[in-house]
Design an enzyme around this catalytic site. Sequence first.
Site, PDB file in Angstrom:
ATOM      1  N   TYR A 198      -1.249 -11.391   3.460  1.00  0.00           N
ATOM      2  CA  TYR A 198       0.137 -11.651   4.126  1.00  0.00           C
ATOM      3  C   TYR A 198       0.272 -13.096   4.333  1.00  0.00           C
ATOM      4  O   TYR A 198       1.150 -13.857   4.400  1.00  0.00           O
ATOM      5  CB  TYR A 198       0.816 -10.719   5.350  1.00  0.00           C
ATOM      6  CG  TYR A 198       1.201  -9.444   4.873  1.00  0.00           C
ATOM      7  CD1 TYR A 198       0.853  -8.740   3.981  1.00  0.00           C
ATOM      8  CD2 TYR A 198       2.711  -9.225   5.228  1.00  0.00           C
ATOM      9  CE1 TYR A 198       1.040  -7.520   3.708  1.00  0.00           C
ATOM     10  CE2 TYR A 198       3.066  -7.991   4.814  1.00  0.00           C
ATOM     11  CZ  TYR A 198       2.382  -7.117   3.948  1.00  0.00           C
ATOM     12  OH  TYR A 198       3.165  -5.971   3.634  1.00  0.00           O
ATOM     13  N   ASP A 253       3.238   3.920   4.668  1.00  0.00           N
ATOM     14  CA  ASP A 253       4.627   4.537   3.978  1.00  0.00           C
ATOM     15  C   ASP A 253       4.343   5.809   3.496  1.00  0.00           C
ATOM     16  O   ASP A 253       5.204   6.953   3.732  1.00  0.00           O
ATOM     17  CB  ASP A 253       5.080   3.632   2.936  1.00  0.00           C
ATOM     18  CG  ASP A 253       6.380   2.520   3.083  1.00  0.00           C
ATOM     19  OD1 ASP A 253       6.189   2.194   4.530  1.00  0.00           O
ATOM     20  OD2 ASP A 253       7.058   2.436   2.227  1.00  0.00           O
ATOM     21  N   LYS A 312     -11.603  -1.535   0.876  1.00  0.00           N
ATOM     22  CA  LYS A 312     -11.949  -1.855  -0.386  1.00  0.00           C
ATOM     23  C   LYS A 312     -13.333  -2.567  -0.502  1.00  0.00           C
ATOM     24  O   LYS A 312     -13.778  -3.411  -1.369  1.00  0.00           O
ATOM     25  CB  LYS A 312     -10.892  -2.424  -1.523  1.00  0.00           C
ATOM     26  CG  LYS A 312     -11.367  -2.354  -2.969  1.00  0.00           C
ATOM     27  CD  LYS A 312     -11.029  -0.732  -3.445  1.00  0.00           C
ATOM     28  CE  LYS A 312     -11.103  -0.727  -4.897  1.00  0.00           C
ATOM     29  NZ  LYS A 312     -11.236   0.544  -5.267  1.00  0.00           N
ATOM     30  N   ASP A 353      -8.488   3.565  -2.333  1.00  0.00           N
ATOM     31  CA  ASP A 353      -7.674   4.362  -3.170  1.00  0.00           C
ATOM     32  C   ASP A 353      -7.993   5.941  -2.740  1.00  0.00           C
ATOM     33  O   ASP A 353      -7.464   6.772  -3.051  1.00  0.00           O
ATOM     34  CB  ASP A 353      -8.497   4.116  -4.579  1.00  0.00           C
ATOM     35  CG  ASP A 353      -9.783   3.934  -4.593  1.00  0.00           C
ATOM     36  OD1 ASP A 353     -10.602   3.692  -3.523  1.00  0.00           O
ATOM     37  OD2 ASP A 353     -10.318   3.764  -5.722  1.00  0.00           O
ATOM     38  N   ASP A 411       0.157  -1.347   4.962  1.00  0.00           N
ATOM     39  CA  ASP A 411       1.718  -1.330   4.647  1.00  0.00           C
ATOM     40  C   ASP A 411       1.853  -0.164   3.893  1.00  0.00           C
ATOM     41  O   ASP A 411       2.705   0.680   3.944  1.00  0.00           O
ATOM     42  CB  ASP A 411       1.943  -2.592   4.109  1.00  0.00           C
ATOM     43  CG  ASP A 411       3.392  -2.598   3.801  1.00  0.00           C
ATOM     44  OD1 ASP A 411       4.467  -2.248   4.422  1.00  0.00           O
ATOM     45  OD2 ASP A 411       3.627  -3.054   2.489  1.00  0.00           O
TER      46      ASP A 411
HETATM   47  C1  IPM Z   1       6.803  -3.275   7.164  1.00  0.00           C
HETATM   48  C2  IPM Z   1       7.735  -3.879   6.048  1.00  0.00           C
HETATM   49  C3  IPM Z   1       7.494  -5.371   6.198  1.00  0.00           C
HETATM   50  C4  IPM Z   1       5.960  -5.501   5.844  1.00  0.00           C
HETATM   51  C5  IPM Z   1       8.147  -6.223   5.047  1.00  0.00           C
HETATM   52  C6  IPM Z   1       9.651  -6.150   5.489  1.00  0.00           C
HETATM   53  C7  IPM Z   1       7.759  -7.512   5.313  1.00  0.00           C
HETATM   54  O1  IPM Z   1       7.548  -3.366   4.693  1.00  0.00           O
HETATM   55  O2  IPM Z   1       7.123  -3.271   8.220  1.00  0.00           O
HETATM   56  O3  IPM Z   1       6.251  -2.175   6.541  1.00  0.00           O
HETATM   57  O4  IPM Z   1       5.511  -5.558   4.525  1.00  0.00           O
HETATM   58  O5  IPM Z   1       5.105  -5.437   6.780  1.00  0.00           O
HETATM   59 MN    MN Z   2       6.171  -1.587   4.538  1.00  0.00          MN
END
Ligand code: IPM
Ligand code: MN
Length: 361
Positions: free
Chosen positions: A143, A254, A193, A226, A250
Amino acid sequence: MSKTYNITLLPGDGIGPEVITESVKVLDAVAEKAGFELKYTTCNAGGAAIDAHNDPMPDSVVETCKASNAVLLGAVGGPKWDALTGAMRPESGLLKIRKELGAFANLRPVTVPESLAENSPLRPETVAGLDLFTVRELTGGIYFGEPRGTEGEGDDRKSWNTMVYSVGEIKRVARVAFEWARKRRNKVTSVDKANVLDVSRLWRDTVIELHQAEYSDVELDHLYIDNAAMQMVINPRQFDVILTGNIFGDILSDTSATLGGSLGLLPSASVGGPVGIFEPVHGSAPDIAGQGKANPFAMILSAGMMLDTLGEDAAANAIRAGVKQVLDDGYRSGDLWREGNKLASTTELGDLVKTATLAAM
Ligand code: IPM
Ligand code: MN
């Protein structure tokens, strides 16, 4: 004299302002009952700040955040600002405030109470009782790595980013993961990885060294990203604390969030610096913004994590109990609703959580 905390609110874009309103409602109620005071300063961030100041995170907002005790952030981004690039994107504003506040550790806890197991895309018996905790590195990795850029024309046009970690960056976030494991089920799974990336080999070697030197009482294992993604859907209950870098965290968080049925349930705390940022993991959901359909649970639970960090444990625990009670009572926002549930609006859910939270204090 009661204790006073200065909170910077960054509602941001899309559903951000709606879910911030509900968490402030709950916070004010618990503060009054617990006997502390919350003072708020609201600032623009993300797309809202681009519209108002032509900058997704003005320095003046950064200064306000630095001068406060904690930052509550809704969500940033949306189609209106999608054509913008680089530092002008709403997301760049979020990355800037994380970096400026030194919030290198992003804590993302996922729990699936029995009442939500039916909402999971997985079989209820696979997720019921799930309790995992991701520690995602937040101010380094791909990032932020340099060099990055784009150059050239036509088919020769190319872009690049750099995934880079130093031993110091790895150690400080690994420490956070080991410390949390000691307070939980004493197990860390480090995700990398290392079969392909040099930066992951340094990650793994550093985690192993730190473990041997300071945390050998904690169980430690390692998974490639993975495999970790696969394990997350096959048997998520094997995980206690997951330690990983910025981009893997990230993606994996999710996936972990949706095990309980919706991304709208996952709170987070971005900590490590002098001032923490408390933000739900979901985005700005522009498609449902302003319609009273947003799920406020992740934002309210993020406010709970803020109170943990401020040392207001009783109030924080009451918020968690309040959210659980409302879910157990069958109330759901649209993202979670199933036959037999009670559909409720954003405001109704905020009111219900407020009442249940006060009852739990
Ligand atoms: C998160 C979001 C952010 C990230 C984005 C919006 C920059 O997806 O907080 O997970 O990738 O960190
Ligand atoms: Mn995210």
